[in-house]
Design a protein around this motif. Structure first.
Motif, PDB file in Angstrom:
ATOM      1  N   LEU A  32     -42.299  14.588 -10.416  1.00 32.03           N
ATOM      2  CA  LEU A  32     -41.302  14.710  -9.352  1.00 32.03           C
ATOM      3  C   LEU A  32     -39.929  15.037  -9.928  1.00 32.03           C
ATOM      4  CD1 LEU A  32     -42.282  11.705  -7.020  1.00 32.03           C
ATOM      5  CD2 LEU A  32     -42.801  14.140  -6.703  1.00 32.03           C
ATOM      6  N   ARG A  33     -39.598  14.413 -11.050  1.00 30.86           N
ATOM      7  CA  ARG A  33     -38.276  14.643 -11.650  1.00 30.86           C
ATOM      8  C   ARG A  33     -38.149  16.020 -12.277  1.00 30.86           C
ATOM      9  NH1 ARG A  33     -38.885   9.032 -13.295  1.00 30.86           N
ATOM     10  NH2 ARG A  33     -39.854   9.755 -15.243  1.00 30.86           N
ATOM     11  N   THR A  34     -39.239  16.582 -12.732  1.00 29.85           N
ATOM     12  CA  THR A  34     -39.174  17.853 -13.463  1.00 29.85           C
ATOM     13  C   THR A  34     -39.729  19.019 -12.646  1.00 29.85           C
ATOM     14  OG1 THR A  34     -41.293  17.329 -14.548  1.00 29.85           O
ATOM     15  CG2 THR A  34     -39.260  16.711 -15.707  1.00 29.85           C
ATOM     16  N   LYS A  35     -41.027  19.060 -12.513  1.00 29.71           N
ATOM     17  CA  LYS A  35     -41.685  20.215 -11.906  1.00 29.71           C
ATOM     18  C   LYS A  35     -41.361  20.402 -10.422  1.00 29.71           C
ATOM     19  CE  LYS A  35     -46.178  22.506 -11.743  1.00 29.71           C
ATOM     20  NZ  LYS A  35     -47.594  22.444 -12.176  1.00 29.71           N
ATOM     21  N   HIS A  36     -41.178  19.296  -9.684  1.00 30.44           N
ATOM     22  CA  HIS A  36     -41.055  19.410  -8.229  1.00 30.44           C
ATOM     23  C   HIS A  36     -39.679  19.026  -7.680  1.00 30.44           C
ATOM     24  CE1 HIS A  36     -45.328  20.162  -8.058  1.00 30.44           C
ATOM     25  NE2 HIS A  36     -45.579  19.035  -8.700  1.00 30.44           N
ATOM     26  N   SER A  37     -38.737  18.731  -8.531  1.00 31.35           N
ATOM     27  CA  SER A  37     -37.436  18.249  -8.051  1.00 31.35           C
ATOM     28  C   SER A  37     -36.727  19.257  -7.141  1.00 31.35           C
ATOM     29  CB  SER A  37     -36.535  17.891  -9.236  1.00 31.35           C
ATOM     30  OG  SER A  37     -36.314  19.036 -10.043  1.00 31.35           O
ATOM     31  N   ARG A  38     -36.959  20.542  -7.374  1.00 26.80           N
ATOM     32  CA  ARG A  38     -36.264  21.560  -6.575  1.00 26.80           C
ATOM     33  C   ARG A  38     -36.723  21.555  -5.117  1.00 26.80           C
ATOM     34  NH1 ARG A  38     -40.064  24.179  -9.663  1.00 26.80           N
ATOM     35  NH2 ARG A  38     -41.420  25.722  -8.666  1.00 26.80           N
ATOM     36  N   TYR A  39     -37.886  20.945  -4.857  1.00 22.11           N
ATOM     37  CA  TYR A  39     -38.376  20.862  -3.482  1.00 22.11           C
ATOM     38  C   TYR A  39     -37.960  19.553  -2.806  1.00 22.11           C
ATOM     39  CZ  TYR A  39     -41.444  24.617  -5.094  1.00 22.11           C
ATOM     40  OH  TYR A  39     -41.928  25.789  -5.609  1.00 22.11           O
ATOM     41  N   LEU A  40     -37.329  18.663  -3.574  1.00 24.35           N
ATOM     42  CA  LEU A  40     -37.001  17.336  -3.052  1.00 24.35           C
ATOM     43  C   LEU A  40     -35.490  17.127  -2.964  1.00 24.35           C
ATOM     44  CD1 LEU A  40     -39.674  15.313  -5.073  1.00 24.35           C
ATOM     45  CD2 LEU A  40     -39.831  16.124  -2.709  1.00 24.35           C
ATOM     46  N   THR A  41     -34.829  18.079  -2.416  1.00 20.35           N
ATOM     47  CA  THR A  41     -33.373  17.974  -2.272  1.00 20.35           C
ATOM     48  C   THR A  41     -32.955  17.426  -0.913  1.00 20.35           C
ATOM     49  OG1 THR A  41     -33.267  20.277  -1.520  1.00 20.35           O
ATOM     50  CG2 THR A  41     -32.983  19.869  -3.892  1.00 20.35           C
ATOM     51  N   ASP A  42     -33.875  17.417   0.020  1.00 17.08           N
ATOM     52  CA  ASP A  42     -33.558  16.962   1.375  1.00 17.08           C
ATOM     53  C   ASP A  42     -34.743  16.174   1.926  1.00 17.08           C
ATOM     54  OD1 ASP A  42     -32.879  16.550   3.995  1.00 17.08           O
ATOM     55  OD2 ASP A  42     -32.665  18.686   4.505  1.00 17.08           O
ATOM     56  N   ARG A  43     -34.558  14.882   2.139  1.00 13.02           N
ATOM     57  CA  ARG A  43     -35.673  14.054   2.601  1.00 13.02           C
ATOM     58  C   ARG A  43     -36.078  14.375   4.031  1.00 13.02           C
ATOM     59  NH1 ARG A  43     -34.018   9.561   5.660  1.00 13.02           N
ATOM     60  NH2 ARG A  43     -31.759   9.216   5.660  1.00 13.02           N
ATOM     61  N   GLU A  44     -35.269  15.150   4.727  1.00  8.45           N
ATOM     62  CA  GLU A  44     -35.616  15.566   6.081  1.00  8.45           C
ATOM     63  C   GLU A  44     -36.476  16.830   6.077  1.00  8.45           C
ATOM     64  OE1 GLU A  44     -35.057  13.771   8.620  1.00  8.45           O
ATOM     65  OE2 GLU A  44     -33.844  12.302   7.535  1.00  8.45           O
ATOM     66  N   ASP A  45     -36.566  17.471   4.904  1.00  6.21           N
ATOM     67  CA  ASP A  45     -37.360  18.695   4.790  1.00  6.21           C
ATOM     68  C   ASP A  45     -38.828  18.312   4.585  1.00  6.21           C
ATOM     69  OD1 ASP A  45     -38.481  21.135   4.315  1.00  6.21           O
ATOM     70  OD2 ASP A  45     -37.159  21.686   2.649  1.00  6.21           O
ATOM     71  N   ARG A  46     -39.495  17.979   5.657  1.00  5.73           N
ATOM     72  CA  ARG A  46     -40.853  17.474   5.573  1.00  5.73           C
ATOM     73  C   ARG A  46     -41.834  18.529   5.054  1.00  5.73           C
ATOM     74  NH1 ARG A  46     -41.417  12.616   7.658  1.00  5.73           N
ATOM     75  NH2 ARG A  46     -43.679  12.837   7.678  1.00  5.73           N
ATOM     76  N   LYS A  47     -41.557  19.793   5.348  1.00  5.67           N
ATOM     77  CA  LYS A  47     -42.444  20.857   4.883  1.00  5.67           C
ATOM     78  C   LYS A  47     -42.471  20.900   3.353  1.00  5.67           C
ATOM     79  CE  LYS A  47     -43.335  25.822   5.299  1.00  5.67           C
ATOM     80  NZ  LYS A  47     -42.896  27.104   5.922  1.00  5.67           N
ATOM     81  N   SER A  48     -41.293  20.819   2.731  1.00 13.48           N
ATOM     82  CA  SER A  48     -41.228  20.847   1.271  1.00 13.48           C
ATOM     83  C   SER A  48     -41.853  19.597   0.664  1.00 13.48           C
ATOM     84  CB  SER A  48     -39.774  20.981   0.803  1.00 13.48           C
ATOM     85  OG  SER A  48     -39.240  22.240   1.185  1.00 13.48           O
ATOM     86  N   ILE A  49     -41.601  18.466   1.311  1.00 17.47           N
ATOM     87  CA  ILE A  49     -42.147  17.206   0.804  1.00 17.47           C
ATOM     88  C   ILE A  49     -43.675  17.219   0.879  1.00 17.47           C
ATOM     89  CG2 ILE A  49     -42.302  14.726   1.240  1.00 17.47           C
ATOM     90  CD1 ILE A  49     -39.355  14.862   2.150  1.00 17.47           C
ATOM     91  N   GLU A  50     -44.210  17.728   1.967  1.00 17.97           N
ATOM     92  CA  GLU A  50     -45.665  17.803   2.096  1.00 17.97           C
ATOM     93  C   GLU A  50     -46.264  18.772   1.086  1.00 17.97           C
ATOM     94  OE1 GLU A  50     -47.652  15.856   3.846  1.00 17.97           O
ATOM     95  OE2 GLU A  50     -45.809  14.772   4.372  1.00 17.97           O
ATOM     96  N   LYS A  51     -45.519  19.812   0.778  1.00 15.85           N
ATOM     97  CA  LYS A  51     -45.976  20.764  -0.241  1.00 15.85           C
ATOM     98  C   LYS A  51     -46.098  20.076  -1.594  1.00 15.85           C
ATOM     99  CE  LYS A  51     -44.799  25.261  -2.290  1.00 15.85           C
ATOM    100  NZ  LYS A  51     -43.856  26.417  -2.259  1.00 15.85           N
ATOM    101  N   VAL A  52     -45.111  19.243  -1.929  1.00 12.52           N
ATOM    102  CA  VAL A  52     -45.142  18.500  -3.181  1.00 12.52           C
ATOM    103  C   VAL A  52     -46.313  17.522  -3.189  1.00 12.52           C
ATOM    104  CG1 VAL A  52     -43.931  16.770  -4.577  1.00 12.52           C
ATOM    105  CG2 VAL A  52     -42.680  18.728  -3.632  1.00 12.52           C
ATOM    106  N   LYS A  53     -46.496  16.834  -2.089  1.00 17.24           N
ATOM    107  CA  LYS A  53     -47.590  15.866  -2.007  1.00 17.24           C
ATOM    108  C   LYS A  53     -48.953  16.546  -2.176  1.00 17.24           C
ATOM    109  CE  LYS A  53     -45.276  12.385   0.874  1.00 17.24           C
ATOM    110  NZ  LYS A  53     -45.285  11.645   2.163  1.00 17.24           N
TER     111      LYS A  53
END
Length: 213
Positions: free
Chosen positions: A161-182
């Motif tokens: 999360l800190r390295t590979k996926h951090s760029r998708y976790l800039t906004d906790r309201e962005d559920r689409k990006s968060i689901e992509k990471v998950k």
């Protein structure tokens, strides 16, 4: 049955011709072990033993040659030998010798593979286990190899999360990006419980308001 001639063929291989016209190509060790020489009379059972010993030696040396380049699991090496020698009893006997001498060791192979999968590729338990078992390794051996990493898996999620996926976790309201990471972490072999926990901890550590699940 009579051996009519024994001549050097190539290197340490000799050609032994039988009185029925058949020719056997035998290593010098086989020639010595069985005392093979021109004019030698041999029974059919003895000839079978000579041929078996020769094939065993070839198969064993072939296995050692392959092992010079990389490790093999029991299943992988057995399949390799069967491709060439087509005899289950012979290949099983060769595999017995290889394991007795420590050249084939599935537990050792699984331990090395587990280290790479967890520490380098940062795979989760489920995918790591699946990858190891795909090499033909027993389920329990795979599980034993992964046991030392029980505390590492969760740390790996946080690191991803800190390295590979951090760029998708800039906004906790962005559920689409968060689901992509998950979804990506699920493919890595992690389960939803630990993924959700890690994502929550990630946002808390970056001082971002907690995600509304």
């Amino acid at each position: 049955m009579k051996i009519t001639s024994v001549t050097r063929y190539k290197g340490s291989t000799y050609e032994a011709e039988l009185d029925d016209g058949r020719k056997l190509y035998l290593h010098a060790d086989i020639i010595t072990d069985f005392g093979i020489h021109a004019g030698m009379e041999t029974e059919r059972d003895t000839l079978r033993k000579i041929i078996y010993a020769s094939n065993f030696r070839r198969a064993y040396q072939r296995a050692l040659y392959l092992l010079d380049y990389r490790d093999y699991t029991y299943s992988e090496m057995y399949k390799k030998l069967m491709e060439n020698y087509k005899s289950a009893p012979l290949c099983t006997a060769v595999m017995k010798r290889l394991t007795e001498h420590g050249f084939i060791d599935d537990a050792r192979y699984a331990e090395r593979m587990a280290r790479k999968l967890v520490e380098v590729k940062r795979y989760g338990y489920r995918r790591s286990k699946r990858e190891i078992m795909q090499k033909g390794i027993d389920q329990f051996i795979a599980e034993d190899a992964l046991t030392p990493y029980s505390d590492v898996f969760y740390e790996n999620i946080l690191e991803l999360l800190r390295t590979k996926h951090s760029r998708y976790l800039t906004d906790r309201e962005d559920r689409k990006s968060i689901e992509k990471v998950k979804s990506a972490l699920v493919r890595y072999g992690y389960d939803f419980t630990e993924i959700n926990r890690a994502v929550k901890e990630y946002f808390e550590s970056t001082d971002v308001p907690e995600e509304d699940n």
